[in-house]
Write an enzyme that holds these catalytic residues in place. Structure first.
Site, PDB file in Angstrom:
ATOM      1  N   LYS A  51       0.673  -1.533   0.141  1.00 58.42           N
ATOM      2  CA  LYS A  51       0.311   0.338   0.084  1.00 58.42           C
ATOM      3  C   LYS A  51       0.894   1.688  -0.477  1.00 58.42           C
ATOM      4  O   LYS A  51       2.243   1.387  -0.146  1.00 58.42           O
ATOM      5  CB  LYS A  51      -1.093  -0.338   0.686  1.00 58.42           C
ATOM      6  CG  LYS A  51      -2.235  -1.107   0.736  1.00 58.42           C
ATOM      7  CD  LYS A  51      -3.090  -0.747   2.428  1.00 58.42           C
ATOM      8  CE  LYS A  51      -4.159  -2.050   1.993  1.00 58.42           C
ATOM      9  NZ  LYS A  51      -4.820  -2.245   2.932  1.00 58.42           N
ATOM     10  N   TYR A  97     -12.508  -1.833  -4.191  1.00 56.19           N
ATOM     11  CA  TYR A  97     -12.475  -2.339  -2.685  1.00 56.19           C
ATOM     12  C   TYR A  97     -14.104  -2.558  -2.672  1.00 56.19           C
ATOM     13  O   TYR A  97     -14.962  -1.909  -2.286  1.00 56.19           O
ATOM     14  CB  TYR A  97     -12.491  -1.241  -1.571  1.00 56.19           C
ATOM     15  CG  TYR A  97     -10.645  -1.159  -1.014  1.00 56.19           C
ATOM     16  CD1 TYR A  97     -10.583  -2.894  -0.545  1.00 56.19           C
ATOM     17  CD2 TYR A  97      -9.631  -0.177  -1.394  1.00 56.19           C
ATOM     18  CE1 TYR A  97      -9.177  -2.474   0.444  1.00 56.19           C
ATOM     19  CE2 TYR A  97      -8.503  -0.432  -0.214  1.00 56.19           C
ATOM     20  CZ  TYR A  97      -8.366  -1.987  -0.180  1.00 56.19           C
ATOM     21  OH  TYR A  97      -6.771  -1.649   1.070  1.00 56.19           O
ATOM     22  N   ASN A 136      -1.878   0.234   7.139  1.00 54.29           N
ATOM     23  CA  ASN A 136      -1.370  -1.790   7.766  1.00 54.29           C
ATOM     24  C   ASN A 136      -1.248  -1.972   6.055  1.00 54.29           C
ATOM     25  O   ASN A 136      -0.311  -3.824   6.651  1.00 54.29           O
ATOM     26  CB  ASN A 136      -2.460  -2.543   8.333  1.00 54.29           C
ATOM     27  CG  ASN A 136      -3.509  -3.136   6.723  1.00 54.29           C
ATOM     28  OD1 ASN A 136      -3.609  -1.783   5.961  1.00 54.29           O
ATOM     29  ND2 ASN A 136      -4.677  -3.349   7.408  1.00 54.29           N
ATOM     30  N   HIS A 195      -2.053  -5.525   1.276  1.00 47.09           N
ATOM     31  CA  HIS A 195      -3.770  -6.168   1.157  1.00 47.09           C
ATOM     32  C   HIS A 195      -3.029  -7.343   0.071  1.00 47.09           C
ATOM     33  O   HIS A 195      -2.210  -7.212  -0.364  1.00 47.09           O
ATOM     34  CB  HIS A 195      -3.939  -5.513   0.064  1.00 47.09           C
ATOM     35  CG  HIS A 195      -5.403  -6.218  -0.857  1.00 47.09           C
ATOM     36  ND1 HIS A 195      -6.868  -5.942  -0.133  1.00 47.09           N
ATOM     37  CD2 HIS A 195      -5.146  -7.490  -2.146  1.00 47.09           C
ATOM     38  CE1 HIS A 195      -7.392  -6.333  -1.076  1.00 47.09           C
ATOM     39  NE2 HIS A 195      -6.201  -7.540  -1.752  1.00 47.09           N
ATOM     40  N   GLU A 208      -9.307  -9.657  -8.339  1.00 46.43           N
ATOM     41  CA  GLU A 208      -8.601  -8.788  -7.892  1.00 46.43           C
ATOM     42  C   GLU A 208      -7.196  -8.668  -9.023  1.00 46.43           C
ATOM     43  O   GLU A 208      -6.575  -7.271  -9.766  1.00 46.43           O
ATOM     44  CB  GLU A 208      -8.009  -8.490  -7.027  1.00 46.43           C
ATOM     45  CG  GLU A 208      -9.605  -8.611  -5.782  1.00 46.43           C
ATOM     46  CD  GLU A 208      -8.461  -8.533  -4.776  1.00 46.43           C
ATOM     47  OE1 GLU A 208      -7.384  -8.994  -4.120  1.00 46.43           O
ATOM     48  OE2 GLU A 208      -9.695  -8.447  -3.745  1.00 46.43           O
TER      49      GLU A 208
END
Ligand code: IDP
Ligand code: MG
Length: 138
Positions: free
Chosen positions: A11, A51, A114, A117, A128
């Site tokens: 990320k 998402y 965080n 992904h 994805e």
């Protein structure tokens, strides 16, 4: 037991903090093979598609804003049981609960930032990977 492919995103916080090399290295050391790697700035449209399962949740806007805030490193990772093993290596979603030794448990502290992904099922991985690698994989 089956060889699978899964999508990992380092990320924007991971790329910004210079952690993408460490994340790639962890997967390679575990025995996974890179089948695709792409540094890209995620558009708002791609973020919303990626998402889509979270549409309508209170944190959706924040999620889209964050994932589009800087470049991500998208990885297509292949290996035995890749989908579940990558999830285990990532650690719990909230880094405050992620075990030490996991990527989030070693590198993150906050839910919103965080660092990684990973696809959560076969269907998600297929969907994805097609979003981030529309031209296919090697
Ligand atoms: P995952 O990344 O471990 O698969 P998901 O439930 O799919 O977790 O959530 C996607 C991302 O949305 C998480 O990685 C986290 O950054 C963020 N997120 C999840 N739940 C919350 C929340 O309750 N508040 C704020 N952000 C959240
Ligand atoms: Mg998820």
């Amino acid at each position: 037991m089956a060889v699978e492919r899964t999508l990992v995103l380092c990320k924007p916080d991971a790329v910004r903090r210079g952690l993408s090399g460490e994340i790639v290295a962890r997967f390679e050391r575990r025995g996974f093979v890179l089948k695709g790697a792409r540094l890209l700035k995620v558009s708002k449209g791609l973020a919303q598609q990626h998402y889509e399962e979270h549409k309508g949740k209170p944190f959706f806007g924040e999620l889209v804003a964050f994932i589009t805030s800087g470049p991500v490193l998208a990885l297509a990772i292949e290996g035995e049981s890749a989908i579940s093993v990558v999830r285990t290596m990532m650690g719990a979603t909230n880094p405050a609960n992620s075990a030490p030794g996991t990527i989030r448990g070693d590198l993150a502290l906050e839910m919103s930032e965080n660092v990684i992904h990973g696809s959560d099922s076969k269907a998600s991985a297929k969907r994805e990977l097609a979003l981030f690698f529309p031209d296919g994989l090697v």
